[in-house]
Design a protein around this motif. Structure first.
Motif, PDB file in Angstrom:
ATOM      1  N   GLU A   1     -34.268 -39.309  18.470  1.00  0.00           N
ATOM      2  CA  GLU A   1     -33.206 -39.618  19.529  1.00  0.00           C
ATOM      3  C   GLU A   1     -31.742 -39.845  18.509  1.00  0.00           C
ATOM      4  OE1 GLU A   1     -36.237 -41.212  19.114  1.00  0.00           O
ATOM      5  OE2 GLU A   1     -37.092 -40.412  20.998  1.00  0.00           O
ATOM      6  N   GLN A   2     -31.995 -40.754  17.428  1.00  0.00           N
ATOM      7  CA  GLN A   2     -30.769 -40.868  16.681  1.00  0.00           C
ATOM      8  C   GLN A   2     -30.412 -39.563  16.071  1.00  0.00           C
ATOM      9  OE1 GLN A   2     -33.809 -43.028  15.946  1.00  0.00           O
ATOM     10  NE2 GLN A   2     -32.962 -45.183  15.820  1.00  0.00           N
ATOM     11  N   VAL A   3     -30.982 -39.023  15.253  1.00  0.00           N
ATOM     12  CA  VAL A   3     -30.770 -37.641  14.748  1.00  0.00           C
ATOM     13  C   VAL A   3     -29.955 -36.883  15.958  1.00  0.00           C
ATOM     14  CG1 VAL A   3     -31.116 -35.699  13.595  1.00  0.00           C
ATOM     15  CG2 VAL A   3     -32.489 -37.975  13.064  1.00  0.00           C
ATOM     16  N   THR A   4     -30.581 -36.664  17.043  1.00  0.00           N
ATOM     17  CA  THR A   4     -30.012 -35.836  18.100  1.00  0.00           C
ATOM     18  C   THR A   4     -28.547 -36.398  18.569  1.00  0.00           C
ATOM     19  OG1 THR A   4     -32.085 -34.975  19.069  1.00  0.00           O
ATOM     20  CG2 THR A   4     -30.239 -34.718  20.265  1.00  0.00           C
ATOM     21  N   ALA A   5     -28.370 -37.717  18.616  1.00  0.00           N
ATOM     22  CA  ALA A   5     -27.377 -38.418  18.958  1.00  0.00           C
ATOM     23  C   ALA A   5     -26.196 -38.057  18.056  1.00  0.00           C
ATOM     24  CB  ALA A   5     -27.302 -39.820  19.227  1.00  0.00           C
ATOM     25  N   ARG A   6     -26.449 -38.112  16.895  1.00  0.00           N
ATOM     26  CA  ARG A   6     -25.475 -37.744  15.611  1.00  0.00           C
ATOM     27  C   ARG A   6     -25.154 -36.643  15.668  1.00  0.00           C
ATOM     28  NH1 ARG A   6     -24.825 -37.900  10.043  1.00  0.00           N
ATOM     29  NH2 ARG A   6     -22.750 -37.513   9.870  1.00  0.00           N
ATOM     30  N   ALA A   7     -25.839 -35.522  15.921  1.00  0.00           N
ATOM     31  CA  ALA A   7     -25.567 -34.144  15.810  1.00  0.00           C
ATOM     32  C   ALA A   7     -24.672 -33.725  16.985  1.00  0.00           C
ATOM     33  CB  ALA A   7     -26.779 -33.140  15.986  1.00  0.00           C
ATOM     34  N   VAL A   8     -25.026 -34.446  18.174  1.00  0.00           N
ATOM     35  CA  VAL A   8     -23.924 -34.223  19.433  1.00  0.00           C
ATOM     36  C   VAL A   8     -22.607 -34.980  19.065  1.00  0.00           C
ATOM     37  CG1 VAL A   8     -23.653 -34.841  21.757  1.00  0.00           C
ATOM     38  CG2 VAL A   8     -26.073 -33.858  20.845  1.00  0.00           C
ATOM     39  N   ASP A   9     -22.845 -36.085  18.774  1.00  0.00           N
ATOM     40  CA  ASP A   9     -21.547 -36.776  18.176  1.00  0.00           C
ATOM     41  C   ASP A   9     -20.679 -35.836  17.220  1.00  0.00           C
ATOM     42  OD1 ASP A   9     -22.032 -38.880  19.718  1.00  0.00           O
ATOM     43  OD2 ASP A   9     -22.721 -40.290  18.077  1.00  0.00           O
ATOM     44  N   GLU A  10     -21.136 -35.259  16.301  1.00  0.00           N
ATOM     45  CA  GLU A  10     -20.751 -34.400  15.349  1.00  0.00           C
ATOM     46  C   GLU A  10     -20.040 -33.115  15.932  1.00  0.00           C
ATOM     47  OE1 GLU A  10     -19.471 -35.090  12.409  1.00  0.00           O
ATOM     48  OE2 GLU A  10     -20.722 -36.920  12.039  1.00  0.00           O
ATOM     49  N   ILE A  11     -20.872 -32.475  17.034  1.00  0.00           N
ATOM     50  CA  ILE A  11     -20.376 -31.577  17.484  1.00  0.00           C
ATOM     51  C   ILE A  11     -18.909 -31.913  18.535  1.00  0.00           C
ATOM     52  CG2 ILE A  11     -20.811 -29.941  19.348  1.00  0.00           C
ATOM     53  CD1 ILE A  11     -23.703 -29.849  18.197  1.00  0.00           C
ATOM     54  N   ALA A  12     -19.027 -33.014  19.043  1.00  0.00           N
ATOM     55  CA  ALA A  12     -18.034 -33.533  20.009  1.00  0.00           C
ATOM     56  C   ALA A  12     -16.795 -33.781  19.070  1.00  0.00           C
ATOM     57  CB  ALA A  12     -18.408 -34.969  20.702  1.00  0.00           C
ATOM     58  N   ARG A  13     -16.976 -34.144  17.888  1.00  0.00           N
ATOM     59  CA  ARG A  13     -15.904 -34.512  16.908  1.00  0.00           C
ATOM     60  C   ARG A  13     -15.027 -33.280  16.489  1.00  0.00           C
ATOM     61  NH1 ARG A  13     -19.113 -38.317  13.870  1.00  0.00           N
ATOM     62  NH2 ARG A  13     -18.646 -40.417  15.226  1.00  0.00           N
ATOM     63  N   GLN A  14     -15.831 -32.117  16.394  1.00  0.00           N
ATOM     64  CA  GLN A  14     -15.158 -30.752  15.954  1.00  0.00           C
ATOM     65  C   GLN A  14     -14.048 -30.318  16.977  1.00  0.00           C
ATOM     66  OE1 GLN A  14     -16.182 -29.528  12.560  1.00  0.00           O
ATOM     67  NE2 GLN A  14     -16.877 -31.440  12.936  1.00  0.00           N
ATOM     68  N   SER A  15     -12.907 -29.880  16.338  1.00  0.00           N
ATOM     69  CA  SER A  15     -11.997 -29.096  17.162  1.00  0.00           C
ATOM     70  C   SER A  15     -12.625 -27.992  17.722  1.00  0.00           C
ATOM     71  CB  SER A  15     -10.702 -29.020  16.305  1.00  0.00           C
ATOM     72  OG  SER A  15     -10.888 -28.231  15.208  1.00  0.00           O
ATOM     73  N   VAL A  16     -12.077 -27.480  18.782  1.00  0.00           N
ATOM     74  CA  VAL A  16     -12.507 -26.080  19.404  1.00  0.00           C
ATOM     75  C   VAL A  16     -12.139 -24.951  18.393  1.00  0.00           C
ATOM     76  CG1 VAL A  16     -12.413 -25.008  21.165  1.00  0.00           C
ATOM     77  CG2 VAL A  16     -12.528 -27.046  21.574  1.00  0.00           C
ATOM     78  N   ARG A  17     -12.834 -24.323  17.766  1.00  0.00           N
ATOM     79  CA  ARG A  17     -12.537 -23.196  16.981  1.00  0.00           C
ATOM     80  C   ARG A  17     -13.144 -21.790  17.761  1.00  0.00           C
ATOM     81  NH1 ARG A  17     -15.688 -24.973  11.942  1.00  0.00           N
ATOM     82  NH2 ARG A  17     -17.261 -25.726  13.315  1.00  0.00           N
ATOM     83  N   VAL A  18     -12.464 -21.504  18.576  1.00  0.00           N
ATOM     84  CA  VAL A  18     -12.820 -20.158  19.260  1.00  0.00           C
ATOM     85  C   VAL A  18     -12.245 -19.304  18.522  1.00  0.00           C
ATOM     86  CG1 VAL A  18     -12.510 -18.916  21.495  1.00  0.00           C
ATOM     87  CG2 VAL A  18     -12.844 -21.446  21.485  1.00  0.00           C
ATOM     88  N   TYR A  19     -12.831 -18.118  18.210  1.00  0.00           N
ATOM     89  CA  TYR A  19     -12.135 -17.017  17.384  1.00  0.00           C
ATOM     90  C   TYR A  19     -11.662 -15.878  18.219  1.00  0.00           C
ATOM     91  CZ  TYR A  19     -14.859 -19.255  14.025  1.00  0.00           C
ATOM     92  OH  TYR A  19     -15.414 -20.069  12.988  1.00  0.00           O
TER      93      TYR A  19
END
Length: 133
Positions: free
Chosen positions: A115-133
């Motif tokens: 649960e903590q690992v999944t939450a951390r991964a989701v948080d990291e994804i949310a922190r990323q700026s949108v990088r649409v190519y």
């Protein structure tokens, strides 16, 4: 390791198939999670190219774990007769010795519970700026 279904040619085919299936899903407007070791840069580069071609946002996450704990977890799984994995503790060092650097990835420790690992991964994804190519 490195032989049979894990030889380089079979590994290349497995990654190519994963990209093929991801492309079908991305072009249909779906998101995908590609779960594998991604230890070689050429495989990761091919996914970056796919994301660019499909106009998809790509976030690269590398799950990390102290080698001693990884070996301990693998040994524990081996004691379970219903464990489908063929990993052995020596695989940890084998893969680490053959892993290409991955500076693009966000490292996420898998030491904590799922649960903590999944939450951390989701948080990291949310922190990323949108990088649409």
């Amino acid at each position: 390791p490195g032989e049979g279904i894990y030889d380089p040619e079979t590994t290349d085919r497995a990654y190519a198939e994963q990209r093929r299936e991801a492309e079908l899903l991305l072009r249909a407007g779906n998101g995908v999670v590609l779960d594998a070791s991604w230890s070689k840069e050429p495989h990761r580069r091919a996914v970056r190219e796919l994301a660019r071609e499909c106009g998809a946002e790509l976030v690269e996450i590398e799950c990390t774990l102290a080698p001693a704990l990884a070996r301990e977890r693998i040994a524990r799984r081996l004691s379970n007769p219903h464990n489908p994995s063929d990993a052995t503790p020596d695989l940890v060092d084998y893969m680490a010795a053959r892993r290409d650097a991955w500076p693009e990835a966000i490292p996420v420790s898998t030491e904590a519970g799922i649960e903590q690992v999944t939450a951390r991964a989701v948080d990291e994804i949310a922190r990323q700026s949108v990088r649409v190519y």
